[in-house]
Design a protein around this motif. Sequence first.
Motif, PDB file in Angstrom:
ATOM      1  N   UNK A 142       0.833  -1.208   0.000  1.00  0.00           N
ATOM      2  CA  UNK A 142       0.000   0.000   0.000  1.00  0.00           C
ATOM      3  C   UNK A 142       0.864   1.253   0.000  1.00  0.00           C
ATOM      4  N   UNK A 143       1.942   1.220   0.780  1.00  0.00           N
ATOM      5  CA  UNK A 143       2.836   2.379   0.833  1.00  0.00           C
ATOM      6  C   UNK A 143       3.529   2.588  -0.497  1.00  0.00           C
ATOM      7  N   UNK A 144       3.986   1.508  -1.122  1.00  0.00           N
ATOM      8  CA  UNK A 144       4.618   1.628  -2.440  1.00  0.00           C
ATOM      9  C   UNK A 144       3.641   2.199  -3.460  1.00  0.00           C
ATOM     10  N   UNK A 145       2.389   1.758  -3.379  1.00  0.00           N
ATOM     11  CA  UNK A 145       1.374   2.258  -4.298  1.00  0.00           C
ATOM     12  C   UNK A 145       1.136   3.749  -4.085  1.00  0.00           C
ATOM     13  N   UNK A 146       1.125   4.194  -2.828  1.00  0.00           N
ATOM     14  CA  UNK A 146       0.975   5.624  -2.534  1.00  0.00           C
ATOM     15  C   UNK A 146       2.090   6.432  -3.192  1.00  0.00           C
ATOM     16  N   UNK A 147       3.318   5.943  -3.067  1.00  0.00           N
ATOM     17  CA  UNK A 147       4.459   6.646  -3.648  1.00  0.00           C
ATOM     18  C   UNK A 147       4.381   6.633  -5.169  1.00  0.00           C
ATOM     19  N   UNK A 148       4.028   5.478  -5.726  1.00  0.00           N
ATOM     20  CA  UNK A 148       3.918   5.355  -7.178  1.00  0.00           C
ATOM     21  C   UNK A 148       2.823   6.265  -7.723  1.00  0.00           C
ATOM     22  N   UNK A 149       1.685   6.330  -7.037  1.00  0.00           N
ATOM     23  CA  UNK A 149       0.591   7.200  -7.474  1.00  0.00           C
ATOM     24  C   UNK A 149       1.002   8.671  -7.395  1.00  0.00           C
TER      25      UNK A 149
ATOM     26  N   UNK B 111       4.504  17.791 -14.688  1.00  0.00           N
ATOM     27  CA  UNK B 111       5.755  18.507 -14.961  1.00  0.00           C
ATOM     28  C   UNK B 111       6.770  17.568 -15.613  1.00  0.00           C
ATOM     29  N   UNK B 112       7.815  18.125 -16.218  1.00  0.00           N
ATOM     30  CA  UNK B 112       8.849  17.269 -16.816  1.00  0.00           C
ATOM     31  C   UNK B 112       9.504  16.389 -15.766  1.00  0.00           C
ATOM     32  N   UNK B 113       9.950  15.226 -16.206  1.00  0.00           N
ATOM     33  CA  UNK B 113      10.603  14.277 -15.299  1.00  0.00           C
ATOM     34  C   UNK B 113      11.726  14.941 -14.515  1.00  0.00           C
ATOM     35  N   UNK B 114      12.492  15.834 -15.144  1.00  0.00           N
ATOM     36  CA  UNK B 114      13.643  16.458 -14.494  1.00  0.00           C
ATOM     37  C   UNK B 114      13.225  17.379 -13.347  1.00  0.00           C
ATOM     38  N   UNK B 115      11.964  17.807 -13.338  1.00  0.00           N
ATOM     39  CA  UNK B 115      11.482  18.728 -12.300  1.00  0.00           C
ATOM     40  C   UNK B 115      10.864  17.995 -11.118  1.00  0.00           C
TER      41      UNK B 115
ATOM     42  N   UNK C  27      14.776   8.707  -8.091  1.00  0.00           N
ATOM     43  CA  UNK C  27      13.675   9.171  -8.936  1.00  0.00           C
ATOM     44  C   UNK C  27      13.677   8.410 -10.263  1.00  0.00           C
ATOM     45  N   UNK C  28      14.854   8.082 -10.768  1.00  0.00           N
ATOM     46  CA  UNK C  28      14.930   7.321 -12.023  1.00  0.00           C
ATOM     47  C   UNK C  28      14.226   5.976 -11.888  1.00  0.00           C
ATOM     48  N   UNK C  29      14.424   5.317 -10.757  1.00  0.00           N
ATOM     49  CA  UNK C  29      13.763   4.030 -10.544  1.00  0.00           C
ATOM     50  C   UNK C  29      12.253   4.217 -10.424  1.00  0.00           C
ATOM     51  N   UNK C  30      11.826   5.284  -9.754  1.00  0.00           N
ATOM     52  CA  UNK C  30      10.401   5.586  -9.670  1.00  0.00           C
ATOM     53  C   UNK C  30       9.838   5.886 -11.058  1.00  0.00           C
ATOM     54  N   UNK C  31      10.578   6.658 -11.853  1.00  0.00           N
ATOM     55  CA  UNK C  31      10.126   6.990 -13.208  1.00  0.00           C
ATOM     56  C   UNK C  31       9.980   5.729 -14.053  1.00  0.00           C
ATOM     57  N   UNK C  32      10.878   4.774 -13.858  1.00  0.00           N
ATOM     58  CA  UNK C  32      10.776   3.513 -14.594  1.00  0.00           C
ATOM     59  C   UNK C  32       9.506   2.769 -14.198  1.00  0.00           C
ATOM     60  N   UNK C  33       9.167   2.805 -12.910  1.00  0.00           N
ATOM     61  CA  UNK C  33       7.948   2.150 -12.438  1.00  0.00           C
ATOM     62  C   UNK C  33       6.713   2.854 -12.983  1.00  0.00           C
TER      63      UNK C  33
END
Length: 207
Positions: A19-26, A35-39, A63-69
């Motif tokens: 649930x916590x991972x889903x919160x972060x992913x959402x 906004x752009x990924x870099x921001x 953040x790169x790993x989050x962006x991949x997810x």
Amino acid sequence: MAKVDLARRAEIGREKRERTRTLILDAGTMLMAERPREAVTVDAVVEAAGVAKGTFYYHFQSIDELAAAVGEKLGDSFDAVLKDARLALEDPVKRLSFAFTKFLEKAISDSNWARLVIQSSQSRTEYARGIRTNLKADIAHAIIQERVTIPDAELAVDIVMGIWLQVTRGILDRGARPDVTQQTVESVLRALGASRSDHQNAWKKWS
């Protein structure tokens, strides 16, 4: 003293972590749609998710790993939009028209999804490569069958994706006219040099 069910305790722990991972992913998905990924920063993500920074790093190294997810989640949404119906269509022009129709319908019905698509299109994400691969395969098939007049599949993909993204931006900026999907699909086929009969058959209610 009640006997502790260690297996159930472990299961509860896994559910809480998921649930916590889903919160972060959402939260990351929402921010990357805005906004752009870099921001996008870790601080912004944890604030939006309502978790501690250490909790973020427990689930994602960067953040790169989050962006991949987020990209994987977006790719899954494309699969959900197309379902198995696309694979049942043997005609490459019909497959292209079907996919284009479904993507635009999704953009019209889900503005957050549309924004994420626009933002993600600026990066070389895995989902974007996957879309290009499928488009190129369909267009190359249509070229072999002499169903389109553009002989360069890569150029044809650029044309199709360019129209799709620009129309999606217009939908976000100005809203969607009732006939925007039909007109756009027909315009794509004209740009590729498809025949008049394909233009006439491009627009239909897919089941």
